[in-house]
Design a protein around this motif. Structure first.
Motif, mmCIF file in Angstrom:
data_model
loop_
_atom_site.group_PDB
_atom_site.id
_atom_site.type_symbol
_atom_site.label_atom_id
_atom_site.label_comp_id
_atom_site.label_asym_id
_atom_site.label_seq_id
_atom_site.Cartn_x
_atom_site.Cartn_y
_atom_site.Cartn_z
ATOM 1 N N GLN A 108 -31.493 -10.783 4.287
ATOM 2 C CA GLN A 108 -31.856 -11.800 3.302
ATOM 3 C C GLN A 108 -31.137 -13.099 3.609
ATOM 4 O O GLN A 108 -29.939 -13.105 3.898
ATOM 5 N N PHE A 109 -31.851 -14.215 3.505
ATOM 6 C CA PHE A 109 -31.228 -15.516 3.737
ATOM 7 C C PHE A 109 -30.169 -15.789 2.668
ATOM 8 O O PHE A 109 -30.412 -15.602 1.477
ATOM 9 N N LYS A 110 -29.003 -16.224 3.121
ATOM 10 C CA LYS A 110 -27.920 -16.573 2.205
ATOM 11 C C LYS A 110 -27.199 -17.802 2.755
ATOM 12 O O LYS A 110 -27.048 -17.953 3.969
ATOM 13 N N SER A 111 -26.749 -18.645 1.861
ATOM 14 C CA SER A 111 -25.938 -19.785 2.263
ATOM 15 C C SER A 111 -25.011 -20.143 1.123
ATOM 16 O O SER A 111 -25.215 -19.733 -0.024
ATOM 17 N N GLU A 136 -17.772 -24.471 -5.718
ATOM 18 C CA GLU A 136 -18.267 -23.257 -5.075
ATOM 19 C C GLU A 136 -19.746 -23.049 -5.357
ATOM 20 O O GLU A 136 -20.240 -23.367 -6.439
ATOM 21 N N PHE A 137 -20.405 -22.503 -4.346
ATOM 22 C CA PHE A 137 -21.810 -22.131 -4.492
ATOM 23 C C PHE A 137 -22.120 -21.025 -3.501
ATOM 24 O O PHE A 137 -21.677 -21.044 -2.350
ATOM 25 N N SER A 138 -22.884 -20.041 -3.952
ATOM 26 C CA SER A 138 -23.395 -19.005 -3.068
ATOM 27 C C SER A 138 -24.783 -18.609 -3.533
ATOM 28 O O SER A 138 -24.957 -18.206 -4.685
ATOM 29 N N SER A 139 -25.747 -18.728 -2.649
ATOM 30 C CA SER A 139 -27.107 -18.337 -3.016
ATOM 31 C C SER A 139 -27.209 -16.831 -3.220
ATOM 32 O O SER A 139 -28.131 -16.347 -3.873
ATOM 33 N N ALA A 140 -26.253 -16.092 -2.675
ATOM 34 C CA ALA A 140 -26.275 -14.641 -2.810
ATOM 35 C C ALA A 140 -25.759 -14.193 -4.177
ATOM 36 O O ALA A 140 -26.123 -13.131 -4.671
ATOM 37 N N ALA A 141 -24.901 -15.016 -4.800
ATOM 38 C CA ALA A 141 -24.269 -14.619 -6.050
ATOM 39 C C ALA A 141 -25.050 -15.077 -7.271
ATOM 40 O O ALA A 141 -25.211 -14.356 -8.237
ATOM 41 N N ASP A 142 -25.523 -16.324 -7.240
ATOM 42 C CA ASP A 142 -26.270 -16.877 -8.363
ATOM 43 C C ASP A 142 -26.995 -18.115 -7.861
ATOM 44 O O ASP A 142 -26.918 -18.471 -6.708
ATOM 45 N N THR A 143 -27.672 -18.772 -8.766
ATOM 46 C CA THR A 143 -28.412 -19.968 -8.362
ATOM 47 C C THR A 143 -27.793 -21.220 -8.954
ATOM 48 O O THR A 143 -28.411 -22.265 -9.005
ATOM 49 N N GLY A 144 -26.555 -21.101 -9.410
ATOM 50 C CA GLY A 144 -25.889 -22.235 -10.017
ATOM 51 C C GLY A 144 -24.808 -22.814 -9.133
ATOM 52 O O GLY A 144 -24.459 -22.290 -8.089
#
Length: 345
Positions: free
Chosen positions: A236-239, A251-259
């Motif tokens: 799965q794409f993650k960034s 902080e930001f992680s597309s794998a953890a949440d969309t915020g």
């Protein structure tokens, strides 16, 4: 000053691969008429989206207001030069070219011809990255000390041209170039580069599954750590990112949440520090192409220009040179024309 009217756009789309579909959706949302030319796939793309097929590249260049190049990376220079020669403004998918020298040549050719050249570094239009950039610019977290960026996706290298590093630039030029641009955009210009890759490239052929790690030292003193991975099929794409300063962390992680989250040393929490309740953003590709088209029609300069595209390629070349030599690359003296990189990095 009101922004230029974007109605009546006639876009010359050159290329019909995977990314073309995303660009077509954005142009159609803007109400543009789309002409498409490609050595392969143009009729199928046209039929799927109701586009017009140009009889030839020359036909497309004659009829289009400006062009959007979404061809494989190794063809960007040739196609962009053809468009510039025809007097057409250009939007070109990343990387702008596969070498910094070629990117500078394109920039110079565009300037001499009086046309604009904009690289499509779409991550500059993703809401979380925009929020981070604005927070750093506004000194919300103080001076940046350490930043981490990561990007992981299913490997495209199982087939096609991606494994040929001479044609794709490998995982750094093809995938990490986004975060090289982000690190420079958010943390400032780069003074040194160090990079490793596992497994290594052999005889110019990239491993199917591979990870590259790059450390950038910025002129501000900040350190950026970047990781790009071509993972197993189906990954799965993650960034994401973590940017730490004297007063807080972004902080930001597309794998953890969309915020997007800020942790700041402030006595009174502010309402705008909350993770957004809604993720109903428009496509960053639409945001990007609207801004670039607006600039091409006489609007304000966009947030990404040819020199930004060239700078990202320059950093990618330095990273490949570091992988080849095992050395830290001093960006104040690095000349990729004399590098040892060759085809094996």
């Amino acid at each position: 000053m009101s922004e230029p009217d974007l109605s009546g756009l006639t876009i010359g789309l050159i290329g019909a691969g995977n990314i073309a579909h995303v660009h077509v959706a954005a142009w159609k949302a803007l109400g543009a008429r789309i002409l498409v030319h490609s050595l392969e796939g143009a009729p199928e793309l046209a039929e799927a989206y109701g586009l017009e097929v140009a009889d030839s590249l020359d036909d497309l260049l004659e009829r289009a207001e400006f062009v959007d190049i979404v061809t494989p990376s190794a063809t960007h220079k040739e196609v962009t030069l053809a468009a510039i020669k025809a007097g057409r403004d250009v939007i070109c998918e990343k990387p702008l070219s596969l070498t910094a020298a070629d990117a500078q040549e394109l920039s110079a050719a565009a300037a001499e011809a009086g046309v604009r050249l904009y690289p499509a570094h779409v991550v500059r239009f993703f809401p979380a990255y925009v929020a981070a950039y604005k927070a750093v610019l506004a000194d919300r977290i103080g001076k940046v000390a350490v930043a981490r960026f990561f990007r992981v996706t299913s490997s495209p290298a199982g087939a096609g041209w991606y494994r040929d590093v001479a044609r794709s630039g490998g995982v750094i030029m093809d995938l990490m170039v986004h975060d090289l641009d982000q690190a420079r955009w958010i943390c400032g210009e780069v003074s040194s580069v160090y990079a490793v890759q596992s497994p290594p490239t052999v005889d110019g052929i990239s491993p199917v599954n591979v990870a590259a790690h790059v450390t950038l030292t910025h002129v501000t003193g900040a350190i950026s750590h970047l990781r790009a991975t071509w993972g197993a099929t189906g990954t799965q794409f993650k960034s994401g990112f973590s940017i730490a300063g004297e007063k807080g962390v972004l902080e930001f992680s597309s794998a953890a949440d969309t915020g997007f989250d800020e942790e700041l040393q402030e006595s009174t929490p502010k309402g705008d520090l909350m993770i957004p309740a809604s993720t109903l953003y428009e496509s960053p590709y639409l945001t990007q192409l609207r801004e670039l088209a607006t600039a091409l029609r006489g609007g304000p300069e966009p947030r990404v220009v040819a020199q930004d595209g060239a700078a990202a390629v320059y950093l990618a070349e330095a990273a490949r040179e570091s992988m080849t030599t095992g050395r830290v690359i001093d960006m104040t003296t690095f000349d990729p024309r004399h590098a040892q990189t060759g085809a094996d990095a």
